[in-house]
Design an enzyme around this catalytic site. Sequence first.
Site, mmCIF file in Angstrom:
data_model
loop_
_atom_site.group_PDB
_atom_site.id
_atom_site.type_symbol
_atom_site.label_atom_id
_atom_site.label_comp_id
_atom_site.label_asym_id
_atom_site.label_seq_id
_atom_site.Cartn_x
_atom_site.Cartn_y
_atom_site.Cartn_z
ATOM 1 N N LYS A 1 0.810 -1.228 0.000
ATOM 2 C CA LYS A 1 0.000 0.000 0.000
ATOM 3 C C LYS A 1 0.833 1.264 0.000
ATOM 4 C CE LYS A 1 -4.382 -1.757 1.524
ATOM 5 N NZ LYS A 1 -5.349 -1.934 2.596
ATOM 6 N N ARG B 1 -3.643 -9.921 5.285
ATOM 7 C CA ARG B 1 -4.134 -9.908 3.898
ATOM 8 C C ARG B 1 -2.990 -9.436 3.011
ATOM 9 N NH1 ARG B 1 -6.394 -6.540 0.234
ATOM 10 N NH2 ARG B 1 -8.110 -7.358 -1.009
HETATM 11 N N1 HH2 Z 1 -7.515 -3.505 1.159
HETATM 12 C C1 HH2 Z 1 -7.937 -3.525 -0.112
HETATM 13 C C2 HH2 Z 1 -9.105 -4.203 -0.469
HETATM 14 N N2 HH2 Z 1 -9.799 -4.903 0.443
HETATM 15 N N3 HH2 Z 1 -10.065 -5.665 2.658
HETATM 16 C C3 HH2 Z 1 -9.648 -5.698 3.931
HETATM 17 N N4 HH2 Z 1 -10.317 -6.405 4.859
HETATM 18 N N5 HH2 Z 1 -8.530 -5.011 4.337
HETATM 19 C C4 HH2 Z 1 -7.795 -4.271 3.468
HETATM 20 O O1 HH2 Z 1 -6.805 -3.645 3.908
HETATM 21 C C5 HH2 Z 1 -8.210 -4.206 2.103
HETATM 22 C C6 HH2 Z 1 -9.374 -4.935 1.725
HETATM 23 C C7 HH2 Z 1 -7.158 -2.796 -1.160
HETATM 24 O O2 HH2 Z 1 -6.154 -3.595 -1.699
HETATM 25 P P1 HH2 Z 1 -6.280 -4.440 -3.063
HETATM 26 O O3 HH2 Z 1 -7.415 -5.405 -2.982
HETATM 27 O O4 HH2 Z 1 -4.976 -5.062 -3.365
HETATM 28 O O5 HH2 Z 1 -6.519 -3.354 -4.177
HETATM 29 P P2 HH2 Z 1 -7.801 -2.863 -4.986
HETATM 30 O O6 HH2 Z 1 -8.791 -2.344 -4.012
HETATM 31 O O7 HH2 Z 1 -7.256 -1.779 -5.899
HETATM 32 O O8 HH2 Z 1 -8.355 -4.028 -5.755
#
Ligand code: HH2
Length: 275
Positions: free
Chosen positions: A220, A254
């Site tokens: 992040k 995660r």
């Molecule tokens: N971060 C993201 C998405 N979902 N869910 C939880 N519980 N905690 C988190 O920190 C979290 C989450 C964002 O990361 P990512 O899925 O890699 O990216 P994107 O939202 O661009 O798909």
Amino acid sequence: MYFQCGKYRLSLERPLIMGVINITPDSFSDGGRFATRDAAIAQARRQIDEGADILDFGGESTRPGSDAVSLDEERRRILPVLEALRDVPVPLSVDTQKPELMREAIAAGAAMINDINALRAPGALEAVAATDAGVCFMHMQGDPKTMQHDPHYDDVVVEVRAFLEERLVAAHAAGMAGERLAIDPGFGFGKTLEHNLALLRHLRELSRLGAALVAGLSRKSPLGLITGRAVDERVHASVAAMLIAVQRGARIVRVHDVAATRDALMVLAAVQGQE
Ligand code: HH2
């Protein structure tokens, strides 16, 4: 302590690795890489081989500034992958804010719903409460489109804790057993670097709320601000942040980089075994 999701009863004695697979063209770190059904399935199998305990599938990017995706599109991305992975030996989680998709995903075999909106959409709590799925309630200030414009808190730790406590009360009132509940401070969701650091520093306070504590720092932007590195160069910083989170009470991490996370957790476990 256990986390119960669907037919799985996962011990939280050791931290669990939740592998992230975004079936999207635009996610901030893996956007486009696993956007097809076959690529997502192959990545899921790779993460299981590398040691993932849970797989978390997203069909809508929630990176800062992202646009929402229609139910039909999210459904088209998620459901065929769940169906193809029905028989894998780990629980499948779906990262969605939409109650209809929550219901359909659970019917298609998902054992967990991970909601960045903490089941606040009308009908979301009801959609999950009536099932045996586990759920992760995440804190977010605002919505993904605008959340990083000017995040503000009087005391970020107090406010995030109060929000998560309120969601746990709502879950209990809806009849959900405590072992099905996980909470997450939502690193990067309506938070400045200072807010994220304060939450990481005081994570222990959230671990005392009695639900499985999830931490998602993987790749992040706060890690980019600290190290000056681009998103695909943040594995080392992600592993460092993950270990700090675990030492402050996180029980589910995660992450995008499962193998690196697993190695680091093995080193930690070896040291703790000697204490
Ligand atoms: N971060 C993201 C998405 N979902 N869910 C939880 N519980 N905690 C988190 O920190 C979290 C989450 C964002 O990361 P990512 O899925 O890699 O990216 P994107 O939202 O661009 O798909």
